[in-house]
Scaffold this active site. Structure first.
Site, PDB file in Angstrom:
ATOM      1  N   VAL A   1       0.831  -1.215   0.000  1.00  0.00           N
ATOM      2  CA  VAL A   1       0.000   0.000   0.000  1.00  0.00           C
ATOM      3  C   VAL A   1       0.864   1.263   0.000  1.00  0.00           C
ATOM      4  CG1 VAL A   1      -1.820   1.266   1.220  1.00  0.00           C
ATOM      5  CG2 VAL A   1      -1.852  -1.240   1.205  1.00  0.00           C
TER       6      VAL A   1
ATOM      7  N   VAL B   1      -6.326  20.465  -2.189  1.00  0.00           N
ATOM      8  CA  VAL B   1      -6.112  20.729  -0.757  1.00  0.00           C
ATOM      9  C   VAL B   1      -6.069  22.228  -0.471  1.00  0.00           C
ATOM     10  CG1 VAL B   1      -4.323  20.571   1.041  1.00  0.00           C
ATOM     11  CG2 VAL B   1      -4.950  18.539  -0.277  1.00  0.00           C
TER      12      VAL B   1
ATOM     13  N   ARG C   1      11.435  -0.936   7.484  1.00  0.00           N
ATOM     14  CA  ARG C   1      12.300  -1.783   8.318  1.00  0.00           C
ATOM     15  C   ARG C   1      13.669  -1.944   7.677  1.00  0.00           C
ATOM     16  NH1 ARG C   1       7.952  -6.342   9.404  1.00  0.00           N
ATOM     17  NH2 ARG C   1       7.944  -6.070   7.179  1.00  0.00           N
TER      18      ARG C   1
ATOM     19  N   LYS D   1      -6.764  -1.943  10.200  1.00  0.00           N
ATOM     20  CA  LYS D   1      -8.024  -2.359  10.851  1.00  0.00           C
ATOM     21  C   LYS D   1      -7.792  -3.141  12.118  1.00  0.00           C
ATOM     22  CE  LYS D   1      -6.750  -5.068   7.424  1.00  0.00           C
ATOM     23  NZ  LYS D   1      -6.555  -5.009   5.993  1.00  0.00           N
TER      24      LYS D   1
ATOM     25  N   GLU E   1     -10.516   5.436   6.236  1.00  0.00           N
ATOM     26  CA  GLU E   1     -11.379   4.905   5.167  1.00  0.00           C
ATOM     27  C   GLU E   1     -10.836   3.597   4.587  1.00  0.00           C
ATOM     28  OE1 GLU E   1     -14.475   6.492   3.723  1.00  0.00           O
ATOM     29  OE2 GLU E   1     -14.410   4.336   3.387  1.00  0.00           O
TER      30      GLU E   1
ATOM     31  N   VAL F   1     -11.465  -0.490   6.032  1.00  0.00           N
ATOM     32  CA  VAL F   1     -12.562  -1.420   5.731  1.00  0.00           C
ATOM     33  C   VAL F   1     -12.914  -1.312   4.251  1.00  0.00           C
ATOM     34  CG1 VAL F   1     -14.906  -2.154   6.300  1.00  0.00           C
ATOM     35  CG2 VAL F   1     -13.503  -1.064   8.062  1.00  0.00           C
TER      36      VAL F   1
ATOM     37  N   GLU G   1      -2.952 -10.683   3.756  1.00  0.00           N
ATOM     38  CA  GLU G   1      -2.151 -10.093   4.819  1.00  0.00           C
ATOM     39  C   GLU G   1      -0.801 -10.813   4.869  1.00  0.00           C
ATOM     40  OE1 GLU G   1      -3.280  -7.403   6.823  1.00  0.00           O
ATOM     41  OE2 GLU G   1      -4.797  -7.474   5.270  1.00  0.00           O
TER      42      GLU G   1
ATOM     43  N   ASP H   1      -9.246 -10.844   9.992  1.00  0.00           N
ATOM     44  CA  ASP H   1      -9.283  -9.567   9.271  1.00  0.00           C
ATOM     45  C   ASP H   1     -10.732  -9.083   9.124  1.00  0.00           C
ATOM     46  OD1 ASP H   1      -7.905  -7.564   7.310  1.00  0.00           O
ATOM     47  OD2 ASP H   1      -9.534  -8.444   6.138  1.00  0.00           O
TER      48      ASP H   1
ATOM     49  N   LYS I   1     -12.800  -5.758  10.813  1.00  0.00           N
ATOM     50  CA  LYS I   1     -13.614  -4.811  10.026  1.00  0.00           C
ATOM     51  C   LYS I   1     -15.054  -4.786  10.546  1.00  0.00           C
ATOM     52  CE  LYS I   1     -10.635  -5.453   6.027  1.00  0.00           C
ATOM     53  NZ  LYS I   1     -10.330  -6.280   4.864  1.00  0.00           N
TER      54      LYS I   1
HETATM   55  P1  NDP Z   1       3.306  -4.691   3.657  1.00  0.00           P
HETATM   56  O1  NDP Z   1       3.759  -5.808   4.513  1.00  0.00           O
HETATM   57  O2  NDP Z   1       3.372  -4.841   2.194  1.00  0.00           O
HETATM   58  O3  NDP Z   1       4.120  -3.363   4.037  1.00  0.00           O
HETATM   59  C1  NDP Z   1       4.447  -3.010   5.337  1.00  0.00           C
HETATM   60  C2  NDP Z   1       5.462  -1.884   5.311  1.00  0.00           C
HETATM   61  O4  NDP Z   1       5.673  -1.412   6.638  1.00  0.00           O
HETATM   62  C3  NDP Z   1       6.821  -2.309   4.767  1.00  0.00           C
HETATM   63  O5  NDP Z   1       7.366  -1.284   3.965  1.00  0.00           O
HETATM   64  C4  NDP Z   1       7.663  -2.485   6.028  1.00  0.00           C
HETATM   65  O6  NDP Z   1       9.034  -2.203   5.842  1.00  0.00           O
HETATM   66  C5  NDP Z   1       7.055  -1.434   6.932  1.00  0.00           C
HETATM   67  N1  NDP Z   1       7.201  -1.749   8.348  1.00  0.00           N
HETATM   68  C6  NDP Z   1       6.656  -2.783   9.013  1.00  0.00           C
HETATM   69  N2  NDP Z   1       7.024  -2.741  10.311  1.00  0.00           N
HETATM   70  C7  NDP Z   1       7.814  -1.652  10.448  1.00  0.00           C
HETATM   71  C8  NDP Z   1       8.489  -1.073  11.550  1.00  0.00           C
HETATM   72  N3  NDP Z   1       8.446  -1.606  12.754  1.00  0.00           N
HETATM   73  N4  NDP Z   1       9.198   0.075  11.337  1.00  0.00           N
HETATM   74  C9  NDP Z   1       9.248   0.615  10.104  1.00  0.00           C
HETATM   75  N5  NDP Z   1       8.612   0.112   9.027  1.00  0.00           N
HETATM   76  C10 NDP Z   1       7.909  -1.010   9.205  1.00  0.00           C
HETATM   77  O7  NDP Z   1       1.805  -4.359   4.128  1.00  0.00           O
HETATM   78  P2  NDP Z   1       0.613  -3.755   3.253  1.00  0.00           P
HETATM   79  O8  NDP Z   1       1.080  -2.567   2.516  1.00  0.00           O
HETATM   80  O9  NDP Z   1      -0.080  -4.843   2.501  1.00  0.00           O
HETATM   81  O10 NDP Z   1      -0.431  -3.340   4.402  1.00  0.00           O
HETATM   82  C11 NDP Z   1      -0.191  -2.208   5.199  1.00  0.00           C
HETATM   83  C12 NDP Z   1      -1.421  -1.937   6.047  1.00  0.00           C
HETATM   84  O11 NDP Z   1      -2.525  -1.678   5.191  1.00  0.00           O
HETATM   85  C13 NDP Z   1      -1.865  -3.080   6.969  1.00  0.00           C
HETATM   86  O12 NDP Z   1      -2.402  -2.534   8.148  1.00  0.00           O
HETATM   87  C14 NDP Z   1      -2.945  -3.771   6.166  1.00  0.00           C
HETATM   88  O13 NDP Z   1      -3.850  -4.481   6.974  1.00  0.00           O
HETATM   89  C15 NDP Z   1      -3.601  -2.553   5.512  1.00  0.00           C
HETATM   90  N6  NDP Z   1      -4.328  -2.841   4.297  1.00  0.00           N
HETATM   91  C16 NDP Z   1      -3.738  -3.553   3.304  1.00  0.00           C
HETATM   92  C17 NDP Z   1      -4.429  -3.807   2.137  1.00  0.00           C
HETATM   93  C18 NDP Z   1      -3.834  -4.594   1.055  1.00  0.00           C
HETATM   94  O14 NDP Z   1      -4.549  -4.892   0.083  1.00  0.00           O
HETATM   95  N7  NDP Z   1      -2.539  -4.947   1.091  1.00  0.00           N
HETATM   96  C19 NDP Z   1      -5.804  -3.317   1.942  1.00  0.00           C
HETATM   97  C20 NDP Z   1      -6.327  -2.528   3.063  1.00  0.00           C
HETATM   98  C21 NDP Z   1      -5.600  -2.315   4.189  1.00  0.00           C
HETATM   99  P3  NDP Z   1       9.952  -3.084   4.829  1.00  0.00           P
HETATM  100  O15 NDP Z   1       9.440  -2.792   3.452  1.00  0.00           O
HETATM  101  O16 NDP Z   1      11.328  -2.581   5.041  1.00  0.00           O
HETATM  102  O17 NDP Z   1       9.754  -4.520   5.250  1.00  0.00           O
HETATM  103  N1  HSE Z   2      -6.073  -8.856   3.391  1.00  0.00           N
HETATM  104  C1  HSE Z   2      -7.157  -7.980   3.203  1.00  0.00           C
HETATM  105  C2  HSE Z   2      -8.120  -8.599   2.199  1.00  0.00           C
HETATM  106  C3  HSE Z   2      -6.670  -6.638   2.693  1.00  0.00           C
HETATM  107  O1  HSE Z   2      -7.813  -9.631   1.616  1.00  0.00           O
HETATM  108  O2  HSE Z   2      -9.193  -8.042   2.012  1.00  0.00           O
HETATM  109  C4  HSE Z   2      -7.744  -5.592   2.741  1.00  0.00           C
HETATM  110  O3  HSE Z   2      -8.037  -5.218   4.027  1.00  0.00           O
END
Ligand code: NDP
Ligand code: HSE
Length: 438
Positions: free
Chosen positions: A22, A41, A53, A111, A135, A138, A196, A207, A211
């Site tokens: 994301v 904006v 990380r 979430k 937003e 969910v 996830e 998950d 939601k």
């Molecule tokens: P990812 O695992 O792809 O990305 C997580 C990111 O966070 C990575 O860049 C990681 O770093 C960084 N990170 C994790 N822990 C730390 C830390 N302790 N310090 C600094 N950076 C950190 O997750 P997603 O992008 O898929 O999801 C992100 C959020 O969005 C979650 O809460 C998820 O539930 C929510 N979400 C995701 C959706 C989806 O379709 N993927 C849809 C809706 C919500 P690094 O890259 O270095 O590992």
């Molecule tokens: N893992 C979640 C899904 C991402 O499959 O819908 C969106 O919250």
């Protein structure tokens, strides 16, 4: 605060926690739409810091913005808004509380965190007079939180029923329509960025339960924690269930159901996640792939359907950007978005007390008295049978029963006692049914 004066550009500085599926798309949109966003904006959105990380995984990001010190990032007084897309409870909780306490606006897609720590986050936002927007948490790209919190604020919502997990919808759809195996479908959902980091959260319904807690809290103005949500995942759904559903004109969906339950004792809230047999004519039945859809029933508005991409980097980033624009506008114009609304404080109804209907498929001995014995167990618990039919004969005899509504605990107990009857070889499928069967 007023809008930007001519010649003095207002800048809203954004700190981003996470640059994964994301976060990377949030960065792309901020870069590609920079000029348009500034016009929307009334000030420039400047991406000023990104926490990850492992910087080595992000060679294409501007090195001067990257940090591994997320705690230092959220404490920076020059950052107006923190966007959290890192996921997990800790350190995200601590980081967002720090950001809110110093008055930064927060946009999050997390979430799991909101469902567990929403009240603490809201209280911190309230105390500091700042914004908490979510937003994307969910149903991904689908505008849902804002319509529920704002557009429907003048109505009373009675029920929300939704497909809110893209991964499980993708798996169920691939298994049903494409005949794919569970493993292949999950692998593809992961490759496409829907799942996830630990897909157990998707397939076991954690998950969707998070939601459901968020939706029920908003819809019924009551704090509903994730521990209040009855949860059953989809890993127990078998090919026999899929076939049994098709035979009665249904498809199987993993639904989050949040209801206002009205009885003589008053109102309560039920929030649950479980697989459901849904008639193929129901608006949610045709929601395919990783799409999400949420069906809302409100007293005055009637029935509303929200649908669209519920997962994936780009769709989720769209919702994040919408929130970011809203928070940035508030910071420029003054004021803030809606607060937590928990005035109704309704009791939570336990799953056993919720009225549901069951579809039960029994492998039975084909002889006199078996159906009567089965019907007696239903009657003994006050469960009325809506339809019953025998399929096959001899060694291949099955009874297919659909009940009327009854207390879920009575239905579950009926199935347990039926499974022990001498004429019943096995209970081959049990699932709740929603909607009118033809
Ligand atoms: P990812 O695992 O792809 O990305 C997580 C990111 O966070 C990575 O860049 C990681 O770093 C960084 N990170 C994790 N822990 C730390 C830390 N302790 N310090 C600094 N950076 C950190 O997750 P997603 O992008 O898929 O999801 C992100 C959020 O969005 C979650 O809460 C998820 O539930 C929510 N979400 C995701 C959706 C989806 O379709 N993927 C849809 C809706 C919500 P690094 O890259 O270095 O590992
Ligand atoms: N893992 C979640 C899904 C991402 O499959 O819908 C969106 O919250």
């Amino acid at each position: 605060m007023t809008g930007p004066a001519a010649g003095s550009e207002r800048v809203v500085r954004v700190g981003l926690l996470g640059a994964g599926v994301v976060g990377s798309q949030v960065i792309r949109l901020l870069q590609e739409q920079s000029a348009e966003l500034a016009s929307k904006v009334g000030g420039r959105l400047e991406l000023a810091a990104i926490a990850v990380r492992d910087p080595a995984k992000h060679p294409n990001l501007p090195a001067e913005l990257i940090t591994t010190d997320a705690a230092a990032l959220v404490g920076r007084p020059d950052l107006d808004v923190i966007v959290e897309v890192m996921g997990g409870i800790e350190p995200a909780r601590e980081l967002l509380l720090t950001a809110l306490q110093r008055g930064a606006g927060v946009v999050t897609a997390n979430k799991a965190l909101l469902a567990q720590e929403g009240p603490a986050l809201y209280e911190a936002a309230d105390a500091a007079g700042t914004d908490l927007y979510y937003e994307a948490a969910v149903a991904g790209a689908i505008p849902l939180i804002r319509p529920l919190r704002e557009s429907l604020a003048g109505d009373r919502i009675s029920r929300v029923m939704g497909i809110v997990n893209g991964t499980t919808n993708y798996i169920l759809w691939s298994m049903t329509a494409g005949g794919d195996s569970y493993d292949l479908a999950l692998k593809e959902a992961t490759r496409l960025g829907y799942a996830e980091a630990d897909p157990t959260a998707d397939v076991e319904g954690f998950d969707a339960a998070a939601k459901a807690a968020i939706l029920a809290s908003i819809c019924f103005h009551t704090r509903v924690a994730v521990s209040d949500v009855h949860r059953e995942g989809m890993s127990s759904v078998t090919a026999a269930d899929v076939l049994a559903a098709a035979r009665i004109g249904c498809v199987i969906k993993l639904l989050a159901i949040c209801e206002r339950v009205v009885t003589d004792e008053g109102e309560s809230v039920s929030a649950r996640v479980h697989p459901v047999m849904l008639p193929s004519g129901h608006p949610l039945a045709g929601v395919d792939g990783a799409y999400n859809a949420v069906y809302v029933e409100a007293e005055s508005a009637g029935r509303l359907m929200f649908s669209g991409p519920g997962a994936g980097g780009s769709p989720t980033a769209s919702a994040i950007l919408g929130d970011l624009v809203a928070v940035a506008r508030n910071r420029i114009a003054g004021g803030h978005g809606p607060r937590e609304s928990s005035y109704a404080d309704l009791p939570i109804r336990s799953m056993g007390d919720v009225p549901t209907r069951y579809h039960v498929n029994l492998d039975v001995e084909d002889r006199a008295g078996v159906l009567a014995a089965v019907a007696t167990e239903f009657a003994a618990r006050g469960v009325s049978i809506a339809t019953v039919r025998q399929e096959g004969a001899g060694d291949g005899a099955f009874l297919v029963i659909v009940s009327h509504e009854a207390r879920d605990a009575d239905l579950a107990e009926t199935v347990r006692s039926v499974s022990e009857l001498p004429g019943v070889r096995a209970v081959t499928s049990v699932m709740r049914v929603t909607g009118e069967l033809s």
